[in-house]
Design a protein around this motif. Structure first.
Motif, PDB file in Angstrom:
ATOM      1  N   LYS A   6     -10.720  -8.055 -10.685  1.00 40.60           N
ATOM      2  CA  LYS A   6     -10.555  -6.605 -10.918  1.00 40.60           C
ATOM      3  C   LYS A   6     -11.546  -5.436 -10.311  1.00 40.60           C
ATOM      4  O   LYS A   6     -11.287  -4.525  -9.690  1.00 40.60           O
ATOM      5  N   MET A   7     -12.878  -6.106 -10.565  1.00 37.22           N
ATOM      6  CA  MET A   7     -13.622  -5.094  -9.849  1.00 37.22           C
ATOM      7  C   MET A   7     -13.645  -5.124  -8.292  1.00 37.22           C
ATOM      8  O   MET A   7     -13.758  -3.822  -7.718  1.00 37.22           O
ATOM      9  N   TRP A   8     -13.657  -6.120  -7.845  1.00 32.84           N
ATOM     10  CA  TRP A   8     -13.317  -6.318  -6.417  1.00 32.84           C
ATOM     11  C   TRP A   8     -12.105  -5.386  -5.831  1.00 32.84           C
ATOM     12  O   TRP A   8     -12.314  -4.853  -4.995  1.00 32.84           O
ATOM     13  N   LEU A   9     -11.025  -5.881  -6.435  1.00 33.18           N
ATOM     14  CA  LEU A   9      -9.935  -4.968  -6.055  1.00 33.18           C
ATOM     15  C   LEU A   9     -10.145  -3.569  -6.239  1.00 33.18           C
ATOM     16  O   LEU A   9      -9.551  -2.605  -5.443  1.00 33.18           O
ATOM     17  N   SER A  10     -10.730  -3.113  -7.293  1.00 31.13           N
ATOM     18  CA  SER A  10     -10.907  -1.377  -7.370  1.00 31.13           C
ATOM     19  C   SER A  10     -12.032  -1.159  -6.202  1.00 31.13           C
ATOM     20  O   SER A  10     -11.686   0.171  -5.720  1.00 31.13           O
ATOM     21  N   PHE A  11     -12.918  -1.922  -5.662  1.00 29.84           N
ATOM     22  CA  PHE A  11     -13.720  -1.470  -4.659  1.00 29.84           C
ATOM     23  C   PHE A  11     -12.870  -1.432  -3.508  1.00 29.84           C
ATOM     24  O   PHE A  11     -13.028  -0.700  -2.555  1.00 29.84           O
ATOM     25  N   TYR A  12     -12.278  -2.438  -3.048  1.00 29.24           N
ATOM     26  CA  TYR A  12     -11.061  -2.584  -2.088  1.00 29.24           C
ATOM     27  C   TYR A  12     -10.256  -1.239  -2.058  1.00 29.24           C
ATOM     28  O   TYR A  12     -10.199  -0.660  -1.032  1.00 29.24           O
ATOM     29  N   ALA A  13      -9.564  -0.805  -3.212  1.00 27.83           N
ATOM     30  CA  ALA A  13      -8.860   0.270  -3.112  1.00 27.83           C
ATOM     31  C   ALA A  13      -9.510   1.644  -2.848  1.00 27.83           C
ATOM     32  O   ALA A  13      -8.984   2.419  -2.189  1.00 27.83           O
ATOM     33  N   MET A  14     -10.603   1.648  -3.431  1.00 29.31           N
ATOM     34  CA  MET A  14     -11.523   2.757  -3.042  1.00 29.31           C
ATOM     35  C   MET A  14     -12.133   2.903  -1.501  1.00 29.31           C
ATOM     36  O   MET A  14     -11.830   3.900  -1.034  1.00 29.31           O
ATOM     37  N   LEU A  53      -1.151   1.721  -5.338  1.00 29.97           N
ATOM     38  CA  LEU A  53      -0.519   0.731  -6.417  1.00 29.97           C
ATOM     39  C   LEU A  53      -1.562  -0.497  -6.962  1.00 29.97           C
ATOM     40  O   LEU A  53      -1.356  -0.818  -8.153  1.00 29.97           O
ATOM     41  N   ALA A  54      -2.672  -0.556  -6.214  1.00 35.25           N
ATOM     42  CA  ALA A  54      -3.805  -1.269  -6.957  1.00 35.25           C
ATOM     43  C   ALA A  54      -4.250  -0.527  -7.931  1.00 35.25           C
ATOM     44  O   ALA A  54      -4.684  -1.436  -9.346  1.00 35.25           O
ATOM     45  N   MET A  55      -4.754   0.717  -7.800  1.00 35.05           N
ATOM     46  CA  MET A  55      -5.141   1.572  -8.905  1.00 35.05           C
ATOM     47  C   MET A  55      -4.001   1.321 -10.379  1.00 35.05           C
ATOM     48  O   MET A  55      -4.410   1.285 -11.209  1.00 35.05           O
ATOM     49  N   ILE A  56      -2.896   1.664  -9.789  1.00 36.17           N
ATOM     50  CA  ILE A  56      -1.941   1.595 -11.133  1.00 36.17           C
ATOM     51  C   ILE A  56      -2.080   0.331 -11.608  1.00 36.17           C
ATOM     52  O   ILE A  56      -1.969   0.344 -12.906  1.00 36.17           O
ATOM     53  N   TYR A  57      -1.974  -0.747 -11.047  1.00 36.23           N
ATOM     54  CA  TYR A  57      -2.032  -2.096 -11.453  1.00 36.23           C
ATOM     55  C   TYR A  57      -3.429  -2.331 -12.367  1.00 36.23           C
ATOM     56  O   TYR A  57      -3.315  -2.835 -13.712  1.00 36.23           O
ATOM     57  N   VAL A  59      -5.128   0.060 -13.710  1.00 38.33           N
ATOM     58  CA  VAL A  59      -5.093   0.952 -14.915  1.00 38.33           C
ATOM     59  C   VAL A  59      -4.212   0.332 -15.980  1.00 38.33           C
ATOM     60  O   VAL A  59      -4.587   0.423 -17.293  1.00 38.33           O
ATOM     61  N   PHE A  60      -3.076  -0.165 -15.629  1.00 35.57           N
ATOM     62  CA  PHE A  60      -2.231  -0.477 -16.641  1.00 35.57           C
ATOM     63  C   PHE A  60      -2.299  -1.844 -17.184  1.00 35.57           C
ATOM     64  O   PHE A  60      -1.581  -2.406 -18.012  1.00 35.57           O
TER      65      PHE A  60
END
Length: 67
Positions: A6-14, A53-57, A59-60
């Motif tokens: 999840k951390m890496w996904l948030s970095f990719y999204a940013m 979409l990644a951030m929505i995933y 957060v929820f």
């Protein structure tokens, strides 16, 4: 999905958001060719949608628990 993933996904999204910001700026103010402007804008908005979409995933989906 683990907390590290999840951390890496948030970095990719940013990162996608930063890249899309630069591409939108270039397509609006720096480029004159209409085809390249369209390609840059299309790529930018696609990355922005993916990051949204990644951030929505993230957060929820909630916390991973543990500890």
């Amino acid at each position: 999905m683990s907390a590290m993933d999840k951390m890496w996904l948030s970095f990719y999204a940013m990162g996608f958001m930063v890249i899309s910001m630069g591409l939108i700026y270039a397509s609006r103010y720096k480029l004159k060719n209409r085809i390249i402007k369209f390609l840059f804008a299309f790529t930018a908005y696609s990355l922005l949608l993916i990051s949204f979409l990644a951030m929505i995933y993230l957060v929820f989906n909630g916390p991973t628990g543990g500890a």
